[in-house]
Design an enzyme around this catalytic site. Structure first.
Site, PDB file in Angstrom:
ATOM      1  N   HIS A  34       0.846  -1.212   0.000  1.00 48.51           N
ATOM      2  CA  HIS A  34       0.000   0.000   0.000  1.00 48.51           C
ATOM      3  C   HIS A  34       0.870   1.246   0.000  1.00 48.51           C
ATOM      4  CE1 HIS A  34      -3.913   2.054   0.930  1.00 48.51           C
ATOM      5  NE2 HIS A  34      -3.024   3.028   1.082  1.00 48.51           N
ATOM      6  N   HIS A  55       1.532   5.375  -2.119  1.00 45.96           N
ATOM      7  CA  HIS A  55       1.032   6.432  -3.022  1.00 45.96           C
ATOM      8  C   HIS A  55       2.232   7.030  -3.748  1.00 45.96           C
ATOM      9  CE1 HIS A  55      -3.145   6.551  -1.523  1.00 45.96           C
ATOM     10  NE2 HIS A  55      -2.573   6.030  -0.455  1.00 45.96           N
ATOM     11  N   GLN A  65      -9.409   9.374  -5.359  1.00 43.69           N
ATOM     12  CA  GLN A  65      -9.114  10.059  -4.085  1.00 43.69           C
ATOM     13  C   GLN A  65     -10.288  10.908  -3.576  1.00 43.69           C
ATOM     14  OE1 GLN A  65      -5.732  10.857  -1.985  1.00 43.69           O
ATOM     15  NE2 GLN A  65      -7.658  11.044  -0.862  1.00 43.69           N
ATOM     16  N   HIS A  80      -9.290   1.737  -0.106  1.00 45.01           N
ATOM     17  CA  HIS A  80      -9.182   2.444   1.159  1.00 45.01           C
ATOM     18  C   HIS A  80     -10.549   2.266   1.809  1.00 45.01           C
ATOM     19  CE1 HIS A  80      -5.699   4.249  -0.693  1.00 45.01           C
ATOM     20  NE2 HIS A  80      -5.434   4.956   0.383  1.00 45.01           N
ATOM     21  N   GLU A 118     -11.269   4.355   6.646  1.00 45.82           N
ATOM     22  CA  GLU A 118     -10.093   5.027   7.204  1.00 45.82           C
ATOM     23  C   GLU A 118     -10.584   6.223   8.025  1.00 45.82           C
ATOM     24  OE1 GLU A 118      -7.150   6.526   4.469  1.00 45.82           O
ATOM     25  OE2 GLU A 118      -5.731   6.963   6.074  1.00 45.82           O
ATOM     26  N   ASP A 175       2.429   3.312   2.879  1.00 43.34           N
ATOM     27  CA  ASP A 175       1.391   4.307   2.566  1.00 43.34           C
ATOM     28  C   ASP A 175       2.003   5.607   2.025  1.00 43.34           C
ATOM     29  OD1 ASP A 175      -1.145   5.336   2.266  1.00 43.34           O
ATOM     30  OD2 ASP A 175      -1.613   5.477   4.379  1.00 43.34           O
ATOM     31  N   TRP A 198       0.815  13.959   3.496  1.00 44.06           N
ATOM     32  CA  TRP A 198       0.276  13.327   4.699  1.00 44.06           C
ATOM     33  C   TRP A 198       1.359  12.961   5.708  1.00 44.06           C
ATOM     34  CZ3 TRP A 198      -1.336  12.412  -0.272  1.00 44.06           C
ATOM     35  CH2 TRP A 198      -2.659  12.779  -0.564  1.00 44.06           C
TER      36      TRP A 198
HETATM   37 FE   FE2 Z   1      -3.467   5.132   1.338  1.00 43.04          FE
END
Ligand code: FE2
Length: 428
Positions: free
Chosen positions: A57, A59, A152, A210, A213, A309, A315
């Site tokens: 997982h 991005h 997203q 996802h 979350e 991630d 993030w």
């Molecule tokens: Fe993610």
């Protein structure tokens, strides 16, 4: 004559003194004390030879963008999403490709040879999709990159969201993604799970969403994902990512939910570094950790893996592509401190992650690809403890990366100068 012979290796299952014989990029024999003529012989000297690290997982379209156009001040998921929204209009295909390739270099150096990356499909230009497909093509000789079509901003919440996602799949993206908890309502979230699973069934593709979350104990999308998986016969090709709401759910409900997940063959990916920093942000004290129920899912027979991630993006401003750091955090947050629990955390970033990604070729067994990592540690627990140096990284029999052993030279008062202190000696 073999191409490559590794001798005196310790394997993750605890076997020691093992030899691994390689021919034409594949493992042809794994046996204790085997000696045979080979073009190259590497003495592992009792150190751990591990399957490669796999990140189920990530991005890749956002990685290494930290500070562009500004830094996330609150550190929350929602400011991260807003910041990504500010960055999107400024993205160029060249910059995305360059950052992703740089990250893949880091990954290979850390023995991370397979990555499943979500790629944002919200913008009709599909610029991130085109860039990541180019990256996938460029890294194919040394790294397995899988791409997930990730809406997203919500596949239903975004005008044209479903059409954009379909076009991303048409371009060659491998997996159907989703983000049901970000749709406008719980009902829309459930509808998105249904339609995306139907799309995957229609196209014969895997699903990785996802899912839940949030810290909302009433979020129920993993239940819908398990149900749709079973209804559509998608067992074994569906993954639920994050599942952080399970941390906060009522125990009685979870006692029903976990068997449903196990029965549906849905796997789970927790992202310990990110879950523990993003969840519980609306709590005062006590603050919830927010990671999903890893040991309980594992005990029920669910395949559970850990993902990185984010690395240096809107993030998360830290990270270096080190899956041992991910396992280290996962172990702490899940309190999996028994010897067996720590070994399960090692599996969560190697073989379990490969299983989530549907990679059947990972493992140190005859017939599998000769892809493995020699670590400066004697066993998986020490590897996690030390975030051990990746001394050598091979893929399909080819040496891709080497790192010098970590060691410090001490010059202590009252002691003979130049005492060597190796991390390896302290391991075990
Ligand atoms: Fe993610």
């Amino acid at each position: 004559m073999l191409d490559l012979l590794i001798t005196h290796a310790t394997l993750p299952d605890g076997r020691t003194g093992m030899s691994v014989a390689v021919q034409d990029g594949r493992i042809v024999e794994v046996a204790e004390g085997l000696q045979a003529p080979a073009h190259e012989t590497v003495d592992a000297a009792g150190l751990l030879l591990s399957p490669p690290f796999c990140d189920p997982h990530f991005h890749m379209d956002a990685t290494l963008s930290h500070g562009l156009p500004r830094v996330n001040q609150s550190g929350t998921l929602l400011e991260g999403i807003a910041l990504w929204g500010e960055l999107k209009p400024l993205l160029t295909e060249e910059a995305l490709v360059e950052r992703a390739l740089a990250y893949c270099d880091w990954a290979v150096a850390k023995g991370l040879l397979a990555i499943r990356s979500h790629v944002d499909t919200s913008d009709p230009s599909l610029l991130p999709v085109r860039a990541m497909l180019e990256v996938k093509r460029r890294v194919a000789p040394y790294l397995d990159l899988q791409l997930v079509a990730f809406p997203q901003d919500g596949v239903l919440r975004t005008p044209g969201g479903l059409d954009n996602l379909r076009r991303a799949l048409d371009l060659g993206v491998d997996v159907v993604g989703g983000i049901p908890h970000f749709e406008r309502t719980m009902a829309d979230g459930a509808a998105s799970v249904k339609l995306l699973c139907e799309l995957a069934a229609e196209r014969g593709l895997p699903v990785d969403m996802h899912c839940d979350e949030s810290d909302d104990p009433l979020s129920r999308h993993i239940e819908t994902l398990a149900f749709e998986t079973q209804r559509l016969g998608l067992q074994g090709r569906v993954n639920g990512s994050h599942l952080t709401s399970m941390h906060s759910m009522d125990n009685y409900y979870v006692s029903k939910l976990i068997p449903l997940i196990a029965e549906s063959g849905v796997s789970a990916v927790a992202n310990p570094l990110i879950n523990v920093t993003l969840q519980g942000r609306h709590d005062s004290y006590p603050k919830r950790r927010g990671m999903t129920r890893v040991p309980e899912l594992m005990a029920a027979g669910v395949t559970v893996a850990f993902g990185h991630d984010c690395v240096m993006d809107p993030w998360y401003s830290l990270g270096s592509g080190d899956m041992l750091e991910v396992a280290h955090m996962g172990l702490h947050v899940a309190q999996m401190t028994s010897q067996a629990g720590m070994r399960q955390c090692f599996d969560a970033v190697t073989v379990n992650a490969a299983r989530v990604m549907g990679l059947a070729d990972v493992g140190i067994e005859p017939g599998k690809a000769a892809s493995f990592v020699l670590l400066q540690a004697p066993d998986p627990v020490a590897a996690i403890r030390l975030r051990a140096t990746r001394l050598k990284v091979w893929r399909r029999g080819r040496l891709l990366a080497e790192t010098a052993p970590a060691q410090a030279r001490l010059r202590l008062p009252g002691r003979p100068d130049g005492t060597d202190f190796t991390l390896r000696r302290s391991a075990g």
